[in-house]
Design an enzyme around this catalytic site. Structure first.
Site, PDB file in Angstrom:
ATOM      1  N   CYS A  50       0.808  -1.211   0.000  1.00  0.00           N
ATOM      2  CA  CYS A  50       0.000   0.000   0.000  1.00  0.00           C
ATOM      3  C   CYS A  50       0.843   1.264   0.000  1.00  0.00           C
ATOM      4  O   CYS A  50       0.506   2.240  -0.646  1.00  0.00           O
ATOM      5  CB  CYS A  50      -0.968  -0.023   1.167  1.00  0.00           C
ATOM      6  SG  CYS A  50      -0.152  -0.162   2.763  1.00  0.00           S
ATOM      7  N   HIS A  70      -1.947   0.782   7.227  1.00  0.00           N
ATOM      8  CA  HIS A  70      -2.268   1.083   5.844  1.00  0.00           C
ATOM      9  C   HIS A  70      -1.812   2.500   5.500  1.00  0.00           C
ATOM     10  O   HIS A  70      -1.629   3.328   6.384  1.00  0.00           O
ATOM     11  CB  HIS A  70      -3.795   0.954   5.656  1.00  0.00           C
ATOM     12  CG  HIS A  70      -4.228   0.941   4.221  1.00  0.00           C
ATOM     13  ND1 HIS A  70      -3.685   0.083   3.316  1.00  0.00           N
ATOM     14  CD2 HIS A  70      -5.182   1.647   3.563  1.00  0.00           C
ATOM     15  CE1 HIS A  70      -4.266   0.273   2.140  1.00  0.00           C
ATOM     16  NE2 HIS A  70      -5.182   1.228   2.274  1.00  0.00           N
ATOM     17  N   ASP A 118      -7.835   5.823  -2.243  1.00  0.00           N
ATOM     18  CA  ASP A 118      -7.019   4.676  -1.836  1.00  0.00           C
ATOM     19  C   ASP A 118      -6.635   3.859  -3.055  1.00  0.00           C
ATOM     20  O   ASP A 118      -7.434   3.097  -3.586  1.00  0.00           O
ATOM     21  CB  ASP A 118      -7.801   3.801  -0.850  1.00  0.00           C
ATOM     22  CG  ASP A 118      -6.906   2.736  -0.247  1.00  0.00           C
ATOM     23  OD1 ASP A 118      -5.737   2.625  -0.693  1.00  0.00           O
ATOM     24  OD2 ASP A 118      -7.368   2.017   0.660  1.00  0.00           O
TER      25      ASP A 118
END
Lengths: 311, 661
Positions: free
Chosen positions: B409, B453, B469
């Protein structure tokens, strides 16, 4: 065998009761005392049937009986007997006193001086008499029924505790119930009736009954109850002194005999309770009483305070 | 000498208590302290058994001096709970060498109680509480056995007595728990290196979050009002906002720059979620909040970029309540300075990426949203989401976007933010946690470190900051599932199960265990949060007199109970079950007014009653007869007793409840 023996004893009790009207329980206690091989002290006013009881017992057992009337000027030799010089044989010869009998009625024992009293008590305890260094054995069986007047009367020498302890039981006959007394008045003198009783329990049968009584089973629970009773006389407030181990043994022995008389081969607490007063009453003394008359009250307390199960 | 009166039992209990009280500290205690403790325990045994004499005063003096120097060297003048506890343990060990009198033995055990209590400075879990309770029991047993002198009984007797002594303490414990004010500054001693698990760091460079993905340590738990947890794709826990990029690392702006940024304005649009977070110690000053919090909770500050901040690093578990709005409009207007700040990029490097940004910008024709869509499509088409992205070179964004094309991520977030900024769209990287696992037993969400994250916030004119995202574009399952589930299902790609919990029942067990721990922390350790409201509910106010009464009443009740217990008429429990049954029958009949007189035997009593209770006559007479047989006639067979027990029970069942006759 045991049953026939008991039947004989029951018959003896029944015929005694015909003479001593309305005194069944006292008669039973006296028989218990006899079976337990102990001596009996009857404490009562004159004329309540003490002598009649003694005579009747003697007749029923078929033993010879003698009676000593204690007086304040009596000497020990009047009881035990004396050695008198026999000129013909050039030696002292012992003339046995009235104590040499199988059933002795010692009347008004507390009117004699302590010295004389102790002569009798020694004979009771040892089963023998010592005169001038010689010992003379008393006959078998030897059973003493002593009577004493309540100590409140004049001219009495109360028996000390140590000597009271020699008596297995102390009972009192008491006044008869009204209808019994009416019957008594109508029937005339009972002492003559006593004379007419037949022998029903010869000495060897009595000995057998005594042996049978000793065989009666006392369980540990019962012994524990007896012990708690004794302990209570020693621990609880209000008792000036407790019952001795000898008293305890006496209590158990009497309870066994009572149980046997009731037809049981084991002792139950009721037996102990039935004989508790007569056996223990003269062995304990209340802390606030000097006359020694509080025994019954204390016994009642014992019964009320000591739990049968120990709870 | 009085020590002769201390029995062997007492010495054994004492030494075991000392050793067990120190056990929780074994992990950090210097080795020489442990050696000293063991040696003095051994010599105490030798001295007590008479094999060794008491140490000479010179020996003791040397030991004291050596131990003092040892403490100074070991802890290097650092004042902290460790050094104080170590001092306590050293003192305890030395005191063991000179137990001359009973009093000395007491002192040892009292110090022992302190040592046991200090364990909570380092670990306040339920298991530690249980362990310390056991140690306390042992110490009390040792104290008791010393009090008993030479007649100290068996171990079990002493332990039983100790347990009985602890029992009256329970109400006091409860009163103290509910009423005693929590004095935070006194108790919250900072313990170095303990408890705080490394979580998110203040900066983000490739590989940072990836390393967290391997840790299943707990980050925090959250409970929601009415159990209304948001769906996983809305569970973005914001922790840090990073807006400065040096070509490789994203960092937070320095304080001076931060001051130039205005506090951002947020307007909630839609429903508001109320929830409570219990954050594990992180060693960092920031806290997490569900995107976006309305206001900070007491004791914390809201930074300009709307993240939660503490004054000091979080060293102890902390619970706080928040309200957040999942739909919001954030800072619709940016000043020129702010725009510059959020467009800032290093001068050189990552040239390919800048070129890509220009290309996308032209294709989108100046529409930022089209640009973002194109970028996401690009990610979705040919990029791979993996835990093992491989090493990236100096121009990390270029390397990721054009060479490896696989990343975690943080790679996607960093590249996205870089491309957006190159294309003239203000953007920043946000780190925090995403998702979390719902615990159905205590009904809360548990978020572990592997849920860490990174994502992006892009500023669009008129719309303000929007959450973006890129991971969701590459691996949408990652966002919908919890990270644990995601890695479990994707073992082929990652080569292993990140959580290790792929067996269903083990997972259930682990959830239940976690639920239990959570309840312990929430309701016991963090109780102070509930205290004030609860007290007012209970007492109807918190005036002084109410508090005093609340203290005095339980105290009076407890002491009254203890006094009653001591002075009550004791009915000794009979060892024989048959006797107990008979006693019970007696008591039952006594209540009905048919008690047994002391002089009455059971059989006489029952025979008397048999006439009064015709319905039970046969049983009573039978029991009376049997009782006489077994008690006085030596008839004590098993059958008789069995029958008597039955009769007792049957009679008791038949008895009326109340006294009616």
């Amino acid at each position: 065998m045991a049953d026939t023996l008991r039947k004989e004893v029951d018959q003896a009790l029944a015929s005694l009761s015909t003479v001593l009207l309305g005194k069944t329980s006292s008669v039973r206690l006296a028989m218990t005392c006899l079976l337990a091989e102990g001596h009996l002290l009857i404490e009562d006013l004159p004329g309540m049937g003490k002598t009649t009881l003694a005579h009747a017992l003697a007749r029923v057992l078929g033993v010879d009986d003698k009676r000593i009337q204690f007086t304040s000027d009596m000497l020990p030799a009047d009881i035990t007997g004396v050695s008198i010089f026999d000129a013909a044989e050039s030696r002292f010869r012992f003339h046995p006193g009235p104590v040499f009998t199988q059933l002795l009625l010692a009347d008004e024992i507390n009117r004699a001086t302590p010295k004389t009293q102790s002569a009798l008590l020694e004979a009771m305890e040892e089963g023998q008499v010592s005169v001038d260094g010689e010992r003379y054995a008393l006959p078998e069986p030897f059973f003493v029924i002593a009577t004493q007047n309540p100590s409140s009367q004049y001219g009495t020498f109360p028996l000390p505790e140590s000597q009271l302890d020699r008596f297995l039981m102390r009972i009192s006959l008491g006044y008869p119930a009204p209808e019994v007394e009416r019957q008594l008045l109508a029937g005339g003198g009972t002492r003559n009736q006593a004379r007419q009783l037949e022998q029903q329990l010869p000495p060897e049968r009595l000995a057998a009954a005594q042996a049978a009584c000793a065989e009666v089973h006392a369980s540990s629970s019962l012994i524990a109850y007896v012990q708690r009773l004794l302990q209570h006389t020693r621990d609880a407030a209000g008792f000036s002194y407790g019952v001795s181990p000898r008293g305890g043994l006496a209590l158990l022995r009497c309870a066994r005999c009572w149980a046997w008389l009731a037809g049981r081969d084991h002792v139950v607490p009721e037996d102990v309770q039935a004989v508790l007063g007569p056996v223990v009453g003269h062995r304990i003394r209340s802390a606030d009483d000097l006359s020694g008359q509080e025994g019954d009250r204390l016994v009642a307390r014992l019964l009320a305070e000591v739990d049968v199960l120990g709870h | 000498m009085k020590s002769a009166q201390i029995s062997r039992t007492a010495v054994a209990l004492q030494l075991v208590a000392v050793l067990l009280a120190v056990v929780p500290h074994v992990t950090w205690l210097p080795l020489w302290v442990l050696a000293l403790l063991l040696a003095s325990t051994g010599s105490r045994l030798m001295i007590h058994s008479g094999r060794w004499p008491f140490p000479h005063w010179l020996v003791k003096a040397v030991l004291v001096a050596a131990a003092s120097i040892g403490l100074i060297l070991s802890f290097n003048h650092r004042a902290g709970p460790e050094s104080m506890v170590a001092l306590l343990i050293v003192a305890l060990s030395l005191k063991l060498l000179e137990v001359y009198h009973r009093r000395d033995a007491f002192v040892v055990l009292f110090v022992c109680l302190f040592v046991a209590a200090t364990s909570f400075l380092f670990d306040e879990s339920f298991w530690m509480a249980l362990y310390i309770l056991a140690v306390t029991l042992l110490i009390l047993a040792a104290l008791n056995s010393i009090q008993q002198g030479a007649g100290a009984g068996r171990y079990s007797t002493n332990l039983k007595t100790a347990a009985k002594l602890l029992l009256p303490a329970v109400p006091f414990m409860l009163v103290l728990f509910f009423l005693f004010p929590r004095l935070d500054p006194l108790w919250s001693v900072r313990v170095q290196g303990s408890g705080a698990t490394t979580g998110l760091s203040d900066e983000l460079s490739p590989g940072d979050i990836e390393s967290l993905a391997q840790s299943s340590a707990l980050a925090f738990r959250a409970t929601f009002e009415h159990d209304e947890a948001p769906p996983p794709e809305q569970r973005y826990w914001r922790a840090l906002v990073m807006s400065e990029f040096d070509g490789r690392r994203w960092t937070r702006p320095d304080p001076a720059t931060r001051q130039r940024l205005r506090p951002e304005k947020m307007t909630a649009e839609g429903a508001v979620l109320e929830y409570s977070v219990v954050m594990e110690p992180s060693g960092r000053p920031w806290l997490v909040a569900l995107d976006q919090p309305l206001a900070p909770a007491p004791g914390m500050a809201l930074s300009a970029v709307r993240t939660l901040q503490l004054d000091a690093p979080l060293e102890r578990r902390r619970q706080y309540e928040l309200r957040s709005s999942p739909a919001y409009r954030l800072q619709p207007l940016l000043t020129a300075a702010e725009q510059r700040h959020y467009l800032q990029l290093p001068r050189g490097g990552n040239l390919q990426s800048r070129a890509l940004a220009r290309q996308l910008q032209q294709q989108a024709g100046g529409d930022p949203q089209a640009l973002i869509r194109a970028l996401m499509q690009r990610f979705n088409r040919s990029y791979v989401y993996t835990l093992e992205p491989g090493r990236l070179g100096r121009d990390s964004v270029d390397a990721f976007l054009f060479d490896t094309q696989q990343g975690y991520c943080e790679h996607f977030a960093s590249a996205t933010a870089f491309v957006l900024r190159s294309a003239g769209i203000p953007a920043r990287v946000v780190t925090g946690y995403q998702g979390g696992e719902w615990n159905p037993y205590e009904r809360y969400i548990q978020v572990r470190q592997y849920d860490a994250h990174a994502w992006v916030e892009a500023w669009l004119p008129g719309q303000g900051w929007r959450r973006l995202d890129p991971t969701a574009a590459v691996a949408p399952e990652r966002i919908r599932m919890s990270a644990g589930d995601f890695f479990d299902t994707d073992q082929t790609r990652f080569g292993r199960a990140a959580t290790g919990l792929d067996i269903a029942w083990l997972r259930t067990l682990s959830q239940r265990y976690d639920a239990f721990n959570f309840a312990w922390h929430r309701w016991v350790l963090n109780y102070q949060g509930e205290q004030s409201g609860l007290l007012e509910d209970w007492l109807g106010g918190s005036d002084t007199w109410r508090l005093v009464l609340a203290w005095l009443l339980p105290t009076g009740v407890v002491f009254g109970l203890v006094a009653w217990w001591q002075l009550r008429p004791r009915r000794v429990r009979h060892p024989d079950p048959l006797e107990r049954q008979l006693q019970a029958l007696q008591q039952a009949l006594q209540r009905l007014g048919w008690g047994r007189e002391p002089a009455e035997t059971v059989s006489a009593w029952l025979t008397r009653l048999a006439d009064e209770w015709p319905s039970m006559r046969a049983e009573m007479q039978r029991l009376a007869w049997l009782d006489e047989q077994q008690r006085y006639a030596g008839e004590c067979s098993h059958d008789v007793r069995g029958e008597m027990l039955q009769l007792c029970r049957r009679l008791r069942q038949q008895l009326p409840r109340k006294r009616s006759v």
